[in-house]
Design an enzyme around this catalytic site. Structure first.
Site, short mmCIF file in Angstrom:
data_model
loop_
_atom_site.label_atom_id
_atom_site.label_comp_id
_atom_site.label_asym_id
_atom_site.label_seq_id
_atom_site.Cartn_x
_atom_site.Cartn_y
_atom_site.Cartn_z
N HIS A 224 9.13 -4.80 -7.45
CA HIS A 224 8.46 -4.09 -6.38
C HIS A 224 8.93 -2.78 -6.44
O HIS A 224 8.81 -1.78 -7.08
CB HIS A 224 8.56 -4.83 -5.20
CG HIS A 224 7.48 -4.44 -4.05
ND1 HIS A 224 6.12 -4.55 -4.21
CD2 HIS A 224 7.49 -3.59 -2.87
CE1 HIS A 224 5.29 -4.12 -3.11
NE2 HIS A 224 6.37 -3.62 -2.48
N MET B 77 2.97 -14.47 5.94
CA MET B 77 1.50 -14.43 5.94
C MET B 77 1.07 -14.18 7.51
O MET B 77 1.56 -14.64 8.49
CB MET B 77 0.83 -15.88 5.81
CG MET B 77 -0.68 -16.08 6.04
SD MET B 77 -1.61 -15.23 4.73
CE MET B 77 -3.15 -15.97 5.37
N CYS C 232 -1.09 -8.70 -1.55
CA CYS C 232 0.02 -9.79 -1.72
C CYS C 232 -0.34 -10.84 -2.73
O CYS C 232 0.57 -11.31 -3.50
CB CYS C 232 0.30 -10.31 -0.37
SG CYS C 232 1.24 -9.35 0.93
N HIS C 233 -1.48 -11.27 -2.71
CA HIS C 233 -1.87 -12.37 -3.56
C HIS C 233 -2.37 -12.17 -5.08
O HIS C 233 -2.65 -13.02 -5.77
CB HIS C 233 -3.03 -13.33 -2.61
CG HIS C 233 -2.29 -13.80 -1.23
ND1 HIS C 233 -1.79 -14.92 -1.33
CD2 HIS C 233 -2.64 -13.40 -0.25
CE1 HIS C 233 -1.36 -15.24 -0.10
NE2 HIS C 233 -1.79 -14.12 0.64
N CYS D 92 -6.17 -9.08 1.56
CA CYS D 92 -5.15 -10.04 0.77
C CYS D 92 -4.70 -9.77 -0.49
O CYS D 92 -3.63 -10.03 -0.93
CB CYS D 92 -6.25 -11.28 0.86
SG CYS D 92 -6.96 -11.68 2.18
N HIS E 36 13.58 -5.51 0.42
CA HIS E 36 12.38 -4.29 0.19
C HIS E 36 13.07 -3.18 0.73
O HIS E 36 13.23 -2.62 1.80
CB HIS E 36 11.47 -4.86 1.50
CG HIS E 36 10.18 -4.01 1.34
ND1 HIS E 36 10.06 -2.88 1.61
CD2 HIS E 36 8.93 -4.46 0.94
CE1 HIS E 36 8.69 -2.24 1.61
NE2 HIS E 36 8.12 -3.48 0.85
FE1 DHE Z 1 4.02 0.01 0.14
C1 DHE Z 1 6.19 1.88 -1.56
C2 DHE Z 1 3.14 -1.65 -2.84
C3 DHE Z 1 2.53 -2.46 1.74
C4 DHE Z 1 4.12 2.05 3.11
N1 DHE Z 1 4.65 0.14 -1.82
C5 DHE Z 1 5.71 1.16 -2.20
C6 DHE Z 1 5.72 1.03 -3.72
C7 DHE Z 1 4.97 0.05 -4.03
C8 DHE Z 1 4.42 -0.46 -3.02
C9 DHE Z 1 4.94 -0.61 -5.36
C10 DHE Z 1 6.74 1.82 -4.60
C11 DHE Z 1 5.97 2.87 -5.31
C12 DHE Z 1 6.86 3.77 -5.99
O1 DHE Z 1 8.11 3.97 -5.56
O2 DHE Z 1 6.43 4.41 -6.95
N2 DHE Z 1 3.14 -1.72 -0.44
C13 DHE Z 1 2.93 -2.15 -1.82
C14 DHE Z 1 2.24 -3.50 -1.83
O3 DHE Z 1 1.69 -4.20 -2.62
C15 DHE Z 1 2.11 -3.90 -0.12
C16 DHE Z 1 3.37 -5.05 -0.02
C17 DHE Z 1 0.79 -4.79 0.31
C18 DHE Z 1 -0.34 -3.74 -0.06
O4 DHE Z 1 -1.33 -4.51 0.27
O5 DHE Z 1 -0.04 -2.74 -0.15
C19 DHE Z 1 2.58 -2.75 0.50
N3 DHE Z 1 3.52 -0.28 1.86
C20 DHE Z 1 2.72 -1.56 2.48
C21 DHE Z 1 2.47 -1.18 3.83
O6 DHE Z 1 1.75 -2.03 4.80
C22 DHE Z 1 2.87 0.08 4.41
C23 DHE Z 1 3.96 0.12 5.50
C24 DHE Z 1 1.92 1.20 4.94
C25 DHE Z 1 0.41 1.45 3.95
O7 DHE Z 1 0.48 2.39 3.51
O8 DHE Z 1 0.02 0.40 3.63
C26 DHE Z 1 3.37 0.63 3.15
N4 DHE Z 1 4.82 1.52 0.62
C27 DHE Z 1 4.94 2.16 1.75
C28 DHE Z 1 5.91 3.43 1.96
C29 DHE Z 1 6.37 3.60 0.48
C30 DHE Z 1 5.94 2.26 -0.33
C31 DHE Z 1 5.89 4.59 3.07
C32 DHE Z 1 7.40 4.58 0.00
C33 DHE Z 1 8.84 4.19 0.62
C34 DHE Z 1 9.68 5.46 0.23
O9 DHE Z 1 10.74 5.95 1.03
O10 DHE Z 1 9.73 5.63 -1.27
#
Ligand code: DHE
Length: 551
Positions: free
Chosen positions: A330, A91, A53-54, A50, A373
């Protein structure tokens, strides 16, 4: 005697600290009964599922705030049903999807009625305690010791295994599987192309030397308890000098030595929200990018809505330009010239544009869609609008293009030039390459299984002003040929030449997952990479494209 002293006239009639109303710490009237074990389990589930996101303190960001004043107004029944069934606004349906048992849903509905616990801080002593130089710089190779075409290597997150795989972009062989933190979020490459940096959700940073005969970690450190971002200095003259990592908890960033990960400077991001100017205890560090125009790191501070441009030339006399942007910053990326940083304030439905050369805010623009996103976004030249940068949306099926050419196309510059529909809501990432005529859009979190396993492809040269572009649907999940589970397709990533695009087919950790490679010219299946070691692949990062910010 009061009144005799003229200074009394200036005493403001303010409540003093000694007069404020306080509550006795501990259990309060109306608190649901919970044992220590239940509270411990609730905290574990909350942090795992949780908090992203929260927020750890439940102040809300991508998800709604869940502080007890709010949860108690809703009451147990409402919360129990919300956690069970989810909502179309994002959610997840934790109960009906089977991810949480009925007993855990009940536990969590009671848990969020209580005050959130505050996790401990994580400062220099804790960082130093976790810091390890595994191979000292002087003991590392002086030239590349392997036959890998490093520039076309892919660093692939094996999320639930707590590993990354280095996959050869030419032969599709898995060259190494390297132990990392849990659920590596991103990979970044040093300016020289030699070092690979990854960060786990658990805030563990690994620095991997790609010159070694068998690339492996040469240094590692934990920079907090929860994190998402890592980057390295890219300004000319400062190549490979520093690394930086940003934490969700505690809310802070740390600048480290680029050879050893020795922590040099920790800076808290706690402070006031840019517009209301009220204090926020948990402004998390989201995306970090290295500037190509100045010796600076560009840092998104999510909850206070500030973009920091931190000058790394003098860490003792640290200079920071603090830009008022928008709340809930983000992810984001650079435009094709690398001068402008475009980033999503996702829960506000906006894009923020920063000029990294001048160190100034350029524009804040509504995308017209819900929860943009972009990942790092996609740069291409639109036949009518010229150079644009694209984002898809988590909350709906739209793709928005923002003009990035203030000189050649001032009409469109920093405005939404066009918006059109892709496969469906729940998109996470969008991608193209300078050598490609295709724009790929995923729909990873779409509730429909078939949609979440497919990708939309738009032909860029066919795009026209005022005409809704058509797209081809690629059944990537079907091509992977996985019978068991419900795999989702996530994050298109190009090879170095821009001739192939790779997709992760992300299944549960006890099920078969795959990487599917598509020929960018013909849009035909080129290769399915399957291997028992490919557990829950998510993000993939081509070394050259990541090093040079090509996207
Ligand atoms: Fe991410 C990028 C945060 C959920 C896979 N994700 C990012 C970035 C942030 C972020 C701040 C940018 C980083 C940077 O560029 O410096 N992500 C978050 C969250 O807060 C969120 C919404 C919820 C959480 O609990 O983490 C979240 N993200 C996910 C997933 O569920 C994903 C699909 C799989 C996982 O690993 O949890 C996921 N996030 C990714 C990926 C990138 C990413 C593959 C980079 C993408 C790119 O091409 O640059």
């Amino acid at each position: 005697v009061h009144g005799d002293n003229p200074a009394d006239a200036y005493q403001p009639s303010m409540t003093t600290l000694a007069e404020i109303q306080v509550q006795i710490p501990g259990r309060k009237e109306g608190d649901p009964v919970m044992t220590q074990d239940e509270f411990q389990r609730g905290t574990k589930i909350y942090f795992e599922r949780c908090a992203g996101c929260h927020g750890v303190l439940r102040k809300g960001a991508t998800g709604k705030p869940l502080t007890p004043d709010i949860t108690r107004e809703h009451g147990y029944d409402y919360l129990q049903s919300f956690i069970t069934y989810g909502s179309p606004a994002g959610m997840p349906n934790w109960g009906t999807s089977g991810e949480l048992s009925e007993a855990d849903v009940d536990l969590m509905a009671r848990y969020v009625l209580l005050e959130p616990p505050t996790p401990p801080e994580f400062g220099m002593p804790e960082m130093l305690d976790s810091w390890k130089v595994i191979v000292a710089p002087e003991d590392r190779p002086t030239k590349k010791m392997n036959d890998i075409d490093i520039e076309n290597l892919m660093s692939v997150t094996l999320r639930d295994a707590g590993e990354i795989a280095l996959i050869d972009g030419n032969t599709y062989d898995i060259r190494e599987v390297i132990k990392t933190g849990y659920a590596v979020h991103i990979s970044r490459i040093s300016a020289s192309g030699r070092y690979l940096f990854v960060i786990g959700r658990d805030a563990r940073v690994n620095m991997i030397d790609l010159w070694m005969e068998h690339p492996s970690s040469v240094a590692e450190i934990k920079i907090g308890m929860e994190a998402r971002s890592v980057e390295t200095s890219k300004m000319e003259g400062w190549e490979d000098k520093y690394a930086i990592a940003g934490a969700y908890w505690p809310p802070q960033y740390v600048i480290m030595d680029g050879d050893t990960l020795e922590p040099k400077k920790i800076v808290s991001t706690r402070g006031n929200i840019y517009d209301e100017q009220t204090y926020h205890p948990e402004p998390r560090v989201a995306a970090i990018l290295a500037s190509h125009y100045r010796p600076e790191f560009i840092i998104n501070v999510k909850e206070t809505g500030k973009i920091l441009m931190v000058d790394y030339t003098d860490l003792k006399n640290l200079k920071t330009t603090e830009i008022e942007a928008e709340r809930f910053l983000h992810d984001g990326g650079l435009d094709s010239t690398h001068r402008y940083f475009i980033t999503a304030a996702n829960a506000r439905g906006k894009l923020v544009v920063i000029d990294t050369k001048e160190g100034k805010l350029v524009a804040i623009t509504e995308t017209g869609g819900e929860t943009p996103h972009p990942g790092r976004g996609a740069n291409f030249v639109h036949p009518d609008y010229g150079p644009v940068w694209a984002t898809s949306h988590l909350g709906d099926d739209s793709v928005a293009l923002i003009g990035t050419d203030p000189e050649g196309h001032p009409e469109q510059a920093w405005k939404i030039a066009d918006s059109f529909y892709a496969l469906g809501g729940g998109s996470l990432f969008i991608k193209t390459h300078p050598n490609s005529d295709n724009l790929y859009v995923d729909a990873t979190l779409n509730p429909d299984a078939e949609t979440s396993a497919s990708v939309a492809v738009f032909k860029i040269s066919d795009m026209k002003e005022s005409v809704e572009p058509e797209y081809t649907t690629l059944p990537i999940g079907e091509w992977a040929g996985i019978a068991d589970g419900q795999p989702r397709v996530v994050q298109p990533e190009f090879n170095k030449e821009g001739t192939e695009v790779w997709f992760s087919v992300w299944n549960a950790k006890d099920k078969v997952s795959a990487i599917v490679v598509v020929d960018d010219k013909t849009l035909e299946l080129k290769k399915v990479i399957k291997d028992p070691r490919l557990i829950t692949p998510t993000g993939k990062f081509n070394v050259y494209n990541t090093q040079k910010d090509v996207y």
